[in-house]
Design a protein around this motif. Structure first.
Motif, mmCIF file in Angstrom:
data_model
loop_
_atom_site.group_PDB
_atom_site.id
_atom_site.type_symbol
_atom_site.label_atom_id
_atom_site.label_comp_id
_atom_site.label_asym_id
_atom_site.label_seq_id
_atom_site.Cartn_x
_atom_site.Cartn_y
_atom_site.Cartn_z
ATOM 1 N N PHE A 13 -8.868 -11.724 5.571
ATOM 2 C CA PHE A 13 -8.968 -11.120 4.244
ATOM 3 C C PHE A 13 -8.940 -9.600 4.368
ATOM 4 C CE2 PHE A 13 -11.239 -9.550 0.512
ATOM 5 C CZ PHE A 13 -10.701 -10.309 -0.515
ATOM 6 N N LEU A 14 -9.767 -9.059 5.264
ATOM 7 C CA LEU A 14 -9.842 -7.599 5.445
ATOM 8 C C LEU A 14 -8.531 -7.024 5.977
ATOM 9 C CD1 LEU A 14 -13.467 -7.380 6.797
ATOM 10 C CD2 LEU A 14 -12.599 -6.268 4.720
ATOM 11 N N LYS A 15 -7.856 -7.752 6.837
ATOM 12 C CA LYS A 15 -6.559 -7.298 7.347
ATOM 13 C C LYS A 15 -5.585 -7.118 6.181
ATOM 14 C CE LYS A 15 -2.799 -8.755 10.369
ATOM 15 N NZ LYS A 15 -2.268 -9.840 11.196
ATOM 16 N N ASN A 16 -5.590 -8.060 5.261
ATOM 17 C CA ASN A 16 -4.729 -7.974 4.086
ATOM 18 C C ASN A 16 -5.155 -6.833 3.160
ATOM 19 O OD1 ASN A 16 -2.643 -10.432 3.447
ATOM 20 N ND2 ASN A 16 -4.170 -10.976 4.960
ATOM 21 N N VAL A 17 -6.449 -6.677 2.960
ATOM 22 C CA VAL A 17 -6.965 -5.607 2.099
ATOM 23 C C VAL A 17 -6.607 -4.244 2.680
ATOM 24 C CG1 VAL A 17 -9.098 -4.484 1.297
ATOM 25 C CG2 VAL A 17 -8.805 -6.962 1.047
ATOM 26 N N ASP A 18 -6.833 -4.077 3.966
ATOM 27 C CA ASP A 18 -6.570 -2.788 4.607
ATOM 28 C C ASP A 18 -5.092 -2.425 4.599
ATOM 29 O OD1 ASP A 18 -9.289 -2.549 5.028
ATOM 30 O OD2 ASP A 18 -9.202 -3.171 7.136
ATOM 31 N N ALA A 19 -4.223 -3.420 4.465
ATOM 32 C CA ALA A 19 -2.782 -3.169 4.452
ATOM 33 C C ALA A 19 -2.249 -2.828 3.051
ATOM 34 C CB ALA A 19 -2.032 -4.380 5.003
ATOM 35 N N LEU A 20 -3.104 -2.925 2.034
ATOM 36 C CA LEU A 20 -2.659 -2.644 0.666
ATOM 37 C C LEU A 20 -2.445 -1.149 0.449
ATOM 38 C CD1 LEU A 20 -5.070 -5.009 -1.300
ATOM 39 C CD2 LEU A 20 -2.599 -5.324 -0.968
ATOM 40 N N ASP A 21 -1.371 -0.808 -0.225
ATOM 41 C CA ASP A 21 -1.106 0.580 -0.599
ATOM 42 C C ASP A 21 -2.057 0.961 -1.725
ATOM 43 O OD1 ASP A 21 0.040 2.833 -2.080
ATOM 44 O OD2 ASP A 21 1.797 2.547 -0.799
ATOM 45 N N GLU A 22 -2.715 2.092 -1.564
ATOM 46 C CA GLU A 22 -3.704 2.532 -2.551
ATOM 47 C C GLU A 22 -3.124 2.645 -3.959
ATOM 48 O OE1 GLU A 22 -6.712 6.044 -2.569
ATOM 49 O OE2 GLU A 22 -6.390 5.438 -0.481
ATOM 50 N N SER A 23 -1.840 2.932 -4.060
ATOM 51 C CA SER A 23 -1.225 3.152 -5.369
ATOM 52 C C SER A 23 -1.113 1.877 -6.207
ATOM 53 C CB SER A 23 0.164 3.771 -5.209
ATOM 54 O OG SER A 23 1.055 2.838 -4.602
ATOM 55 N N ILE A 24 -1.303 0.712 -5.599
ATOM 56 C CA ILE A 24 -1.148 -0.538 -6.358
ATOM 57 C C ILE A 24 -2.480 -1.238 -6.647
ATOM 58 C CG2 ILE A 24 1.177 -0.859 -5.429
ATOM 59 C CD1 ILE A 24 0.040 -3.200 -3.738
ATOM 60 N N LEU A 25 -3.576 -0.695 -6.158
ATOM 61 C CA LEU A 25 -4.872 -1.367 -6.237
ATOM 62 C C LEU A 25 -5.363 -1.636 -7.653
ATOM 63 C CD1 LEU A 25 -6.753 0.453 -3.352
ATOM 64 C CD2 LEU A 25 -5.786 -1.857 -3.329
ATOM 65 N N ASP A 26 -5.016 -0.773 -8.586
ATOM 66 C CA ASP A 26 -5.528 -0.910 -9.950
ATOM 67 C C ASP A 26 -4.452 -1.271 -10.971
ATOM 68 O OD1 ASP A 26 -8.405 -0.405 -9.618
ATOM 69 O OD2 ASP A 26 -7.707 1.506 -8.811
ATOM 70 N N ILE A 27 -3.338 -1.773 -10.476
ATOM 71 C CA ILE A 27 -2.282 -2.257 -11.370
ATOM 72 C C ILE A 27 -2.584 -3.718 -11.703
ATOM 73 C CG2 ILE A 27 0.176 -2.835 -11.541
ATOM 74 C CD1 ILE A 27 0.718 -0.435 -9.657
ATOM 75 N N GLN A 28 -2.489 -4.036 -12.976
ATOM 76 C CA GLN A 28 -2.668 -5.432 -13.399
ATOM 77 C C GLN A 28 -1.312 -5.949 -13.866
ATOM 78 O OE1 GLN A 28 -5.975 -6.287 -16.000
ATOM 79 N NE2 GLN A 28 -4.969 -8.110 -16.801
ATOM 80 N N PRO A 29 -0.636 -6.712 -13.010
ATOM 81 C CA PRO A 29 0.693 -7.190 -13.390
ATOM 82 C C PRO A 29 0.627 -8.224 -14.514
ATOM 83 C CG PRO A 29 0.084 -7.986 -11.189
ATOM 84 C CD PRO A 29 -1.042 -7.150 -11.680
ATOM 85 N N GLU A 30 1.703 -8.293 -15.257
ATOM 86 C CA GLU A 30 1.783 -9.261 -16.349
ATOM 87 C C GLU A 30 1.570 -10.668 -15.790
ATOM 88 O OE1 GLU A 30 5.026 -10.691 -19.654
ATOM 89 O OE2 GLU A 30 5.166 -8.647 -18.892
ATOM 90 N N GLY A 31 0.773 -11.450 -16.507
ATOM 91 C CA GLY A 31 0.503 -12.814 -16.095
ATOM 92 C C GLY A 31 -0.737 -12.964 -15.226
ATOM 93 N N PHE A 32 -1.361 -11.852 -14.863
ATOM 94 C CA PHE A 32 -2.577 -11.892 -14.048
ATOM 95 C C PHE A 32 -3.738 -11.328 -14.858
ATOM 96 C CE2 PHE A 32 0.752 -12.081 -10.916
ATOM 97 C CZ PHE A 32 0.259 -12.955 -9.954
ATOM 98 N N ASN A 33 -4.930 -11.874 -14.632
ATOM 99 C CA ASN A 33 -6.109 -11.464 -15.406
ATOM 100 C C ASN A 33 -6.814 -10.243 -14.849
ATOM 101 O OD1 ASN A 33 -5.760 -13.651 -17.109
ATOM 102 N ND2 ASN A 33 -7.035 -14.977 -15.850
ATOM 103 N N ASN A 34 -6.545 -9.894 -13.596
ATOM 104 C CA ASN A 34 -7.286 -8.820 -12.958
ATOM 105 C C ASN A 34 -6.395 -8.014 -12.028
ATOM 106 O OD1 ASN A 34 -10.136 -9.018 -13.856
ATOM 107 N ND2 ASN A 34 -9.891 -11.130 -13.164
ATOM 108 N N THR A 35 -7.015 -7.076 -11.319
ATOM 109 C CA THR A 35 -6.318 -6.208 -10.378
ATOM 110 C C THR A 35 -6.699 -6.581 -8.950
ATOM 111 O OG1 THR A 35 -8.113 -4.596 -10.345
ATOM 112 C CG2 THR A 35 -6.394 -4.295 -12.046
ATOM 113 N N LEU A 36 -5.987 -6.024 -7.991
ATOM 114 C CA LEU A 36 -6.330 -6.222 -6.587
ATOM 115 C C LEU A 36 -7.737 -5.701 -6.310
ATOM 116 C CD1 LEU A 36 -2.905 -5.024 -5.182
ATOM 117 C CD2 LEU A 36 -3.746 -7.379 -5.161
ATOM 118 N N HIS A 37 -8.043 -4.545 -6.862
ATOM 119 C CA HIS A 37 -9.364 -3.920 -6.720
ATOM 120 C C HIS A 37 -10.456 -4.894 -7.176
ATOM 121 C CE1 HIS A 37 -11.644 0.150 -7.426
ATOM 122 N NE2 HIS A 37 -12.432 -0.743 -6.883
#
Length: 153
Positions: A16-40
């Motif tokens: 889980f942490l490996k995946n989290v650490d690989a996330l680009d900071e610029s996408i953490l608070d984007i809520q894509p259409e069709g999803f209820n929440n953000t990566l953050h």
């Protein structure tokens, strides 16, 4: 059997942490259409729910700020966030620290019966397994959201 639960916790959390650490900071608070929440939110949610399941947060654990239930608890969403929200970097550190505490739980505790069944789980060990399932479920959401966001760019 009990050693397997803790080994699985370590494996799942490290992945889980490996995946989290690989996330680009610029996408953490984007809520894509069709999803209820953000990566953050998903990252904070996994931390908060694991603390609830494994340590009785917020009543029996003070390792996380009390407002995490309002930020990341079941049924919450970033659109309702007020006040200070911890960074993903801070959440990641808390996830690492939480794993250390989980590994310190005595194996015999897994056999303890819950005061009342919770989500169909009757023992602490069953609840621990459910926490692992929950973490894996949200990792899948994180991976799917990441793909959707990156595809839309």
């Amino acid at each position: 059997m009990s050693e397997l639960v803790f080994k699985h916790f370590e494996f799942a959390r490290r992945y889980f942490l490996k995946n989290v650490d690989a996330l680009d900071e610029s996408i953490l608070d984007i809520q894509p259409e069709g999803f209820n929440n953000t990566l953050h939110w998903h990252i904070g949610h996994v931390l908060t729910v694991a603390e609830q399941f494994m340590f009785g947060f917020p009543n029996k654990s003070n390792h996380l700020p009390a407002n995490y239930v309002e930020l990341f608890g079941d049924g919450t969403k970033p659109a309702d966030w007020q006040g200070e929200v911890p960074s993903v970097s801070e959440l990641s550190e808390q996830l690492k620290e939480q794993l250390k505490r989980i590994k310190e739980i005595p194996a015999e505790n897994l056999n303890e019966r819950l005061a009342k069944p919770f989500l169909g789980q009757e023992t602490f060990g069953e609840l621990a397994n459910f926490a692992l399932f929950h973490e894996s479920l949200h990792l899948g959401q994180i991976q799917a959201m990441k793909r959707v966001i990156e595809t839309a760019k």
